[in-house]
Design a protein around this motif. Structure first.
Motif, PDB file in Angstrom:
ATOM      1  N   ILE A  28      -1.152   0.480 -10.711  1.00 19.27           N
ATOM      2  CA  ILE A  28      -0.108  -0.508 -10.426  1.00 19.27           C
ATOM      3  C   ILE A  28       0.542  -1.037 -11.700  1.00 19.27           C
ATOM      4  CG2 ILE A  28      -1.630  -2.535 -10.358  1.00 19.27           C
ATOM      5  CD1 ILE A  28       0.092  -3.494  -7.948  1.00 19.27           C
ATOM      6  N   TYR A  68       3.225   1.388 -12.530  1.00 12.89           N
ATOM      7  CA  TYR A  68       4.230   1.348 -11.467  1.00 12.89           C
ATOM      8  C   TYR A  68       5.121   0.116 -11.581  1.00 12.89           C
ATOM      9  CZ  TYR A  68       6.715   0.937  -7.171  1.00 12.89           C
ATOM     10  OH  TYR A  68       7.747   0.784  -6.278  1.00 12.89           O
ATOM     11  N   VAL A  69       4.530  -1.046 -11.795  1.00 14.81           N
ATOM     12  CA  VAL A  69       5.320  -2.274 -11.925  1.00 14.81           C
ATOM     13  C   VAL A  69       6.305  -2.146 -13.077  1.00 14.81           C
ATOM     14  CG1 VAL A  69       5.208  -4.717 -12.573  1.00 14.81           C
ATOM     15  CG2 VAL A  69       3.653  -3.817 -10.833  1.00 14.81           C
ATOM     16  N   ALA A 103       9.061   0.331 -12.100  1.00 16.55           N
ATOM     17  CA  ALA A 103       9.918  -0.227 -11.048  1.00 16.55           C
ATOM     18  C   ALA A 103      10.871  -1.268 -11.628  1.00 16.55           C
ATOM     19  CB  ALA A 103       9.066  -0.843  -9.944  1.00 16.55           C
ATOM     20  N   THR A 147       0.436  -6.762  -4.729  1.00 17.37           N
ATOM     21  CA  THR A 147       0.496  -5.303  -4.633  1.00 17.37           C
ATOM     22  C   THR A 147       1.750  -4.888  -3.870  1.00 17.37           C
ATOM     23  OG1 THR A 147      -0.893  -5.371  -2.647  1.00 17.37           O
ATOM     24  CG2 THR A 147      -2.006  -4.996  -4.749  1.00 17.37           C
ATOM     25  N   TYR A 148       2.306  -3.753  -4.223  1.00 13.46           N
ATOM     26  CA  TYR A 148       3.628  -3.344  -3.731  1.00 13.46           C
ATOM     27  C   TYR A 148       3.738  -3.332  -2.209  1.00 13.46           C
ATOM     28  CZ  TYR A 148       7.734  -0.518  -2.740  1.00 13.46           C
ATOM     29  OH  TYR A 148       8.919  -0.068  -2.239  1.00 13.46           O
ATOM     30  N   ASP A 149       2.811  -2.656  -1.523  1.00 15.57           N
ATOM     31  CA  ASP A 149       2.935  -2.477  -0.075  1.00 15.57           C
ATOM     32  C   ASP A 149       2.961  -3.807   0.668  1.00 15.57           C
ATOM     33  OD1 ASP A 149       3.084   0.268  -0.241  1.00 15.57           O
ATOM     34  OD2 ASP A 149       0.937   0.574  -0.004  1.00 15.57           O
ATOM     35  N   LYS A 153       6.299   5.236  -7.042  1.00 13.98           N
ATOM     36  CA  LYS A 153       4.977   4.843  -6.547  1.00 13.98           C
ATOM     37  C   LYS A 153       4.059   6.063  -6.393  1.00 13.98           C
ATOM     38  CE  LYS A 153       2.940   2.164  -2.751  1.00 13.98           C
ATOM     39  NZ  LYS A 153       2.442   3.196  -1.833  1.00 13.98           N
ATOM     40  N   TRP A 172       8.414  -9.622 -11.627  1.00 13.85           N
ATOM     41  CA  TRP A 172       7.988  -9.013 -10.359  1.00 13.85           C
ATOM     42  C   TRP A 172       8.241  -9.974  -9.194  1.00 13.85           C
ATOM     43  CZ3 TRP A 172       7.297  -4.281  -8.971  1.00 13.85           C
ATOM     44  CH2 TRP A 172       6.449  -3.896  -7.937  1.00 13.85           C
ATOM     45  N   PHE A 204       6.235  -6.266  -0.937  1.00 11.51           N
ATOM     46  CA  PHE A 204       7.584  -5.835  -0.586  1.00 11.51           C
ATOM     47  C   PHE A 204       7.663  -5.220   0.806  1.00 11.51           C
ATOM     48  CE2 PHE A 204       7.684  -6.007  -5.202  1.00 11.51           C
ATOM     49  CZ  PHE A 204       8.912  -6.576  -5.448  1.00 11.51           C
ATOM     50  N   ARG A 250      11.098  -9.627  -6.082  1.00 17.88           N
ATOM     51  CA  ARG A 250      10.784  -9.779  -4.655  1.00 17.88           C
ATOM     52  C   ARG A 250      11.715 -10.808  -4.000  1.00 17.88           C
ATOM     53  NH1 ARG A 250       9.634 -12.429   0.211  1.00 17.88           N
ATOM     54  NH2 ARG A 250       8.101 -11.206   1.368  1.00 17.88           N
TER      55      ARG A 250
END
Length: 277
Positions: free
Chosen positions: A49, A52-53, A56, A267-269, A43, A93, A272, A97
């Motif tokens: 993003i 990043y996705v 990840a 979005t990640y934050d 990240k 994605w 997740f 999650r």
């Protein structure tokens, strides 16, 4: 036959088949402290993003179509994810999650659009999200049935236009690749920028008056001449054909009991982090 299915019904397989009609099954690694640190390092490295996705998912995938993901070389894995249809990456994605934190998710507070009551901490279930699969349906017994998928699609212009000596009447397009999100960088959550990227990345050629063949006209000139009506019409056509998870959740207002839709914050934050009950 049912046109839409849920995340729970589709399970760990892709909503859009890959080249050759392949629809791989997949599994993820366990998400523990080493994975937590590695994903946070990624990240920091990838501010956009989209990249990043992709990185990840590359790190967290364990099995792919019956083979260990790590057995594929790094460049092949990167290329596969980068070129994969947008719908498939979003689906991976969501499944990551669910695999890591479970299907329950606390939605962001919002005012009901019908009665203005503030809806707080509504707990949604990601497995009930609607998926629009491509080339697969549920039969009356709940079984998955595969169908042939077209290689490309056609949009008929409402307002044809001239480029040089030819009149452009059609746009040919294919599934939007995830690469469009990576190229957006930090603009990946800007809806206008995303819309433009989806339109241009999906385009593969034009159709002209008097011919059924695809013609490789200048992409920039094509999009400079598109009318507002065709910008919206073409976008709707691409969005419909892309399929995949519908990135929103629907629930009932506890006050007026009317149906409320809320876009999924992926979005990640948030996705997740604090959204987990």
């Amino acid at each position: 036959m049912k046109q839409e299915i849920t995340v729970n019904e589709l399970g760990n397989q892709l909503p859009v088949p890959l080249t050759g009609g392949i629809r791989p099954f997949f599994n993820f690694k366990a998400w523990r402290m080493p994975e937590e640190k590695a994903l946070n390092d990624l990240k920091t490295k990838h501010k956009g993003i989209g990249k990043y996705v992709r990185s990840a998912l590359d790190y967290m995938l364990k099995d792919w179509d019956g083979k260990a993901w790590a057995e594929h070389d790094h460049n092949s894995r990167t290329l596969l994810l980068n070129r994969m249809p947008l719908a498939n990456v979003f689906y991976l994605w969501i499944q990551l999650r669910i695999d890591a934190l479970g299907s329950k998710m606390i939605m962001q507070n919002m005012a009901c659009p019908h009665c203005q009551t503030e809806i707080k901490k509504f707990e949604a279930d990601l497995t009930t999200m609607v998926v629009q699969p491509v080339g697969i349906k549920l039969d009356e017994n709940g079984g998955l049935v595969s169908e042939k998928v077209a290689e490309h699609f056609c949009y008929e212009l409402k307002k044809p236009f001239d480029i040089g000596e030819v009149k452009v009447t059609k746009l040919f397009f294919s599934f939007t690749p995830w690469d469009c999100m990576e190229k957006l960088g930090t603009n990946a959550t800007n809806l206008g920028a995303v819309k433009e990227a989806v339109l241009t990345s999906s385009f593969i050629g034009a159709g002209i008056e008097g011919s059924d063949k695809m013609v490789p006209l200048d992409k920039n000139k094509i999009f400079e001449n598109l009318s507002k009506k065709d910008i919206e019409g073409y976008y709707d056509a691409v969005d419909t054909q892309n399929g995949g998870p519908v990135m929103k959740l629907t629930y009932g207002c506890p006050s007026c009991e009317k149906e409320v839709e809320q876009p999924l914050n992926w979005t990640y934050d948030y996705f997740f982090g604090s959204s987990s009950p």
